[in-house]
Write a protein that holds these residues in place. Structure first.
Motif, mmCIF file in Angstrom:
data_model
loop_
_atom_site.group_PDB
_atom_site.id
_atom_site.type_symbol
_atom_site.label_atom_id
_atom_site.label_comp_id
_atom_site.label_asym_id
_atom_site.label_seq_id
_atom_site.Cartn_x
_atom_site.Cartn_y
_atom_site.Cartn_z
ATOM 1 N N PRO A 199 -4.215 7.001 8.720
ATOM 2 C CA PRO A 199 -2.890 6.509 9.115
ATOM 3 C C PRO A 199 -1.770 7.470 8.737
ATOM 4 C CG PRO A 199 -3.458 5.585 6.997
ATOM 5 C CD PRO A 199 -4.569 6.540 7.363
ATOM 6 N N SER A 214 2.654 8.826 9.863
ATOM 7 C CA SER A 214 3.764 8.865 10.811
ATOM 8 C C SER A 214 3.562 9.972 11.848
ATOM 9 C CB SER A 214 5.087 9.106 10.073
ATOM 10 O OG SER A 214 5.248 8.161 9.056
ATOM 11 N N LEU A 222 1.802 5.063 12.848
ATOM 12 C CA LEU A 222 2.589 3.879 12.487
ATOM 13 C C LEU A 222 3.740 3.659 13.466
ATOM 14 C CD1 LEU A 222 3.219 1.638 10.340
ATOM 15 C CD2 LEU A 222 4.758 3.298 9.282
ATOM 16 N N LYS A 277 12.381 3.394 10.984
ATOM 17 C CA LYS A 277 12.434 4.792 10.562
ATOM 18 C C LYS A 277 12.936 5.680 11.701
ATOM 19 C CE LYS A 277 9.402 7.817 7.945
ATOM 20 N NZ LYS A 277 8.042 7.978 7.453
ATOM 21 N N PHE A 330 -0.375 1.587 15.366
ATOM 22 C CA PHE A 330 -0.521 0.286 14.717
ATOM 23 C C PHE A 330 0.807 -0.165 14.126
ATOM 24 C CE2 PHE A 330 -0.496 0.694 10.008
ATOM 25 C CZ PHE A 330 -0.394 2.080 9.877
ATOM 26 N N LEU A 345 -1.519 -1.943 7.082
ATOM 27 C CA LEU A 345 -2.622 -1.027 7.380
ATOM 28 C C LEU A 345 -3.986 -1.693 7.181
ATOM 29 C CD1 LEU A 345 -3.767 1.791 7.947
ATOM 30 C CD2 LEU A 345 -3.352 2.344 5.540
ATOM 31 N N ARG A 372 -6.836 9.724 3.521
ATOM 32 C CA ARG A 372 -5.517 10.307 3.276
ATOM 33 C C ARG A 372 -5.710 11.727 2.770
ATOM 34 N NH1 ARG A 372 -0.826 8.534 5.115
ATOM 35 N NH2 ARG A 372 0.329 8.961 3.198
ATOM 36 N N TYR A 414 2.410 8.659 -5.244
ATOM 37 C CA TYR A 414 2.610 7.814 -4.077
ATOM 38 C C TYR A 414 1.270 7.386 -3.479
ATOM 39 C CZ TYR A 414 3.932 7.025 0.909
ATOM 40 O OH TYR A 414 4.097 6.536 2.177
ATOM 41 N N MET A 472 -0.367 3.609 -3.194
ATOM 42 C CA MET A 472 -0.749 3.016 -1.911
ATOM 43 C C MET A 472 -2.223 2.624 -1.899
ATOM 44 S SD MET A 472 0.910 4.347 1.583
ATOM 45 C CE MET A 472 0.277 5.960 1.499
ATOM 46 N N ASN A 529 -3.471 -1.112 -1.472
ATOM 47 C CA ASN A 529 -4.356 -1.478 -0.355
ATOM 48 C C ASN A 529 -5.651 -2.095 -0.868
ATOM 49 O OD1 ASN A 529 -2.764 -0.864 1.894
ATOM 50 N ND2 ASN A 529 -3.280 1.314 1.778
HETATM 51 O O1 PNS Z 1 2.398 9.790 6.755
HETATM 52 P P1 PNS Z 1 3.084 8.733 5.972
HETATM 53 O O2 PNS Z 1 4.427 8.426 6.560
HETATM 54 O O3 PNS Z 1 3.145 9.060 4.498
HETATM 55 O O4 PNS Z 1 2.205 7.397 6.129
HETATM 56 C C1 PNS Z 1 2.509 6.227 5.456
HETATM 57 C C2 PNS Z 1 1.644 5.059 5.956
HETATM 58 C C3 PNS Z 1 1.786 4.889 7.450
HETATM 59 C C4 PNS Z 1 0.194 5.327 5.624
HETATM 60 C C5 PNS Z 1 2.121 3.782 5.200
HETATM 61 O O5 PNS Z 1 3.498 3.669 5.299
HETATM 62 C C6 PNS Z 1 1.481 2.504 5.727
HETATM 63 O O6 PNS Z 1 0.306 2.286 5.570
HETATM 64 N N1 PNS Z 1 2.293 1.653 6.389
HETATM 65 C C7 PNS Z 1 1.841 0.420 6.988
HETATM 66 C C8 PNS Z 1 2.383 -0.807 6.252
HETATM 67 C C9 PNS Z 1 1.560 -1.109 5.016
HETATM 68 O O7 PNS Z 1 0.387 -1.396 5.087
HETATM 69 N N2 PNS Z 1 2.212 -1.004 3.848
HETATM 70 C C10 PNS Z 1 1.593 -1.228 2.560
HETATM 71 C C11 PNS Z 1 0.979 0.047 2.054
HETATM 72 S S1 PNS Z 1 0.351 -0.147 0.418
#
Ligand code: PNS
Length: 167
Positions: A12, A14, A41, A46, A74, A78, A92, A102, A106, A110
């Motif tokens: 996943p 941007s 995303l 954004k 999507f 996620l 990732r 970061y 995440m 998740n």
């Molecule tokens: O390339 P990026 O912008 O760093 O990607 C970030 C991304 C898309 C992976 C993250 O923002 C995401 O998963 N967004 C979806 C919403 C979500 O699930 N948020 C909780 C994440 S813990």
């Protein structure tokens, strides 16, 4: 998950724009998993350089010959998307220590949301360890060369977009 069709991974992001660092990770993922889905995303809030539709087109063009790479968009969480796709892995890229905090946050969030989905980190080839979409956009908008940092087709689209804007 997705046992019949093999192991599916979701990558996943941007992808605004898709860089050669992303391409490197996607091709590594394509070797490791049966199928990898590049999941763009749909973030309405954004501010973006390319629209989601354009980013989808760019990635489709770049991976058109890669049989086990799919490109999709999507919205929402996620992990919900990963479940819908029956994916068991989130991929990732990790470039440097600065990405780590970061990414760890995440990945663990998740995992808390869905313990059956594993995040797998991969490192890009060294020349891409300092490439980011943010820097590509900044350099490009200030007139610097981003040749070699993005796939040739994305480079072309950037040139076209600046011609459109009279830049
Ligand atoms: O390339 P990026 O912008 O760093 O990607 C970030 C991304 C898309 C992976 C993250 O923002 C995401 O998963 N967004 C979806 C919403 C979500 O699930 N948020 C909780 C994440 S813990």
């Amino acid at each position: 998950m997705n046992k019949g069709a093999g192991r599916l991974a979701v990558y996943p992001g941007s992808f605004d724009p898709l860089t050669n660092g992303h391409v490197d990770i996607i091709l590594r993922g394509a070797r490791l998993f049966d199928q990898i889905v590049v999941a763009i995303l749909e973030n309405v809030e954004k501010e973006s350089f390319f629209s989601v539709k354009e980013r989808l087109e760019h990635a489709k063009e770049v991976f058109r010959e890669e049989e086990n790479v799919e490109v999709d968009t999507f919205g929402g969480l996620l992990v919900d998307y990963a479940h819908r796709r029956r994916a068991s892995v989130i991929v990732r890229g990790l470039r440097a220590i600065s990405d780590f905090e970061y990414e760890m946050q995440m990945a663990l969030m998740n995992r808390r949301l869905s313990s059956d989905i594993e995040t797998v980190f991969m490192m890009p080839a060294e020349p891409y360890t300092y490439v980011s979409s943010r820097l590509v956009k900044e350099i490009f908008s200030l007139g610097g060369s981003v040749s070699g940092l993005v796939p040739p087709s994305v480079y072309e689209r950037l040139q076209q977009s600046s011609a459109r804007q009279g830049g």
